[in-house]
Design a protein around this motif. Sequence first.
Motif, PDB file in Angstrom:
ATOM      1  N   MET A  51     -25.026  19.496  30.527  1.00  0.00           N
ATOM      2  CA  MET A  51     -23.907  20.281  29.990  1.00  0.00           C
ATOM      3  C   MET A  51     -24.392  21.093  28.789  1.00  0.00           C
ATOM      4  N   PRO A  52     -24.155  22.410  28.779  1.00  0.00           N
ATOM      5  CA  PRO A  52     -24.632  23.235  27.667  1.00  0.00           C
ATOM      6  C   PRO A  52     -23.686  23.168  26.466  1.00  0.00           C
ATOM      7  N   TYR A  53     -24.281  23.184  25.297  1.00  0.00           N
ATOM      8  CA  TYR A  53     -23.551  23.231  24.024  1.00  0.00           C
ATOM      9  C   TYR A  53     -24.096  24.390  23.213  1.00  0.00           C
ATOM     10  N   LEU A  54     -23.217  25.182  22.640  1.00  0.00           N
ATOM     11  CA  LEU A  54     -23.606  26.176  21.646  1.00  0.00           C
ATOM     12  C   LEU A  54     -23.250  25.568  20.300  1.00  0.00           C
ATOM     13  N   VAL A  55     -24.229  25.468  19.423  1.00  0.00           N
ATOM     14  CA  VAL A  55     -24.042  24.779  18.153  1.00  0.00           C
ATOM     15  C   VAL A  55     -24.222  25.760  17.008  1.00  0.00           C
ATOM     16  N   SER A  56     -23.212  25.823  16.154  1.00  0.00           N
ATOM     17  CA  SER A  56     -23.287  26.637  14.949  1.00  0.00           C
ATOM     18  C   SER A  56     -22.785  25.767  13.808  1.00  0.00           C
ATOM     19  N   GLY A  57     -23.698  25.074  13.153  1.00  0.00           N
ATOM     20  CA  GLY A  57     -23.295  24.097  12.145  1.00  0.00           C
ATOM     21  C   GLY A  57     -24.170  24.071  10.920  1.00  0.00           C
ATOM     22  N   ALA A  75     -28.636  21.742  24.209  1.00  0.00           N
ATOM     23  CA  ALA A  75     -28.100  22.326  22.989  1.00  0.00           C
ATOM     24  C   ALA A  75     -28.838  23.604  22.614  1.00  0.00           C
ATOM     25  N   ILE A  76     -28.074  24.591  22.214  1.00  0.00           N
ATOM     26  CA  ILE A  76     -28.632  25.847  21.713  1.00  0.00           C
ATOM     27  C   ILE A  76     -28.066  26.066  20.321  1.00  0.00           C
ATOM     28  N   ASP A  77     -28.947  26.087  19.327  1.00  0.00           N
ATOM     29  CA  ASP A  77     -28.531  26.361  17.959  1.00  0.00           C
ATOM     30  C   ASP A  77     -28.384  27.878  17.834  1.00  0.00           C
TER      31      ASP A  77
END
Length: 104
Positions: A51-57, A75-77
């Motif tokens: 499952m793909p996640y776009l992470v902006s944290g 995960a993609i930062d």
Amino acid sequence: MKQRFRIGDVVEHVLPMQAVFLKAAERKNSQHYPDVFQKVVDTIEPIKPGMPYLVSGGLLAKYYCHVIKSRGGVAIDTGSVPEIWLNIPNRGLPQDYIDQWKWV
């Protein structure tokens, strides 16, 4: 993104506003760490492997990506790209560049 790319189900983990966007007096505790951080870590559960996640944290995005990967997700930062999409000037980018790539 869900609307723009016609994505089906989305799992969203909402983070507090990045401290750099808060008034100086409010930066002491943006409520992200440790308050929200542990709740987010505890609720990261990919629905299916890959499952793909776009992470902006901000700085904690690296750890979120580590947790996602360790639980079978991808995960993609995204770094500051969402700020550009949302027309938020940051990192000294010229407004004409932001205007070219913003979504709103």
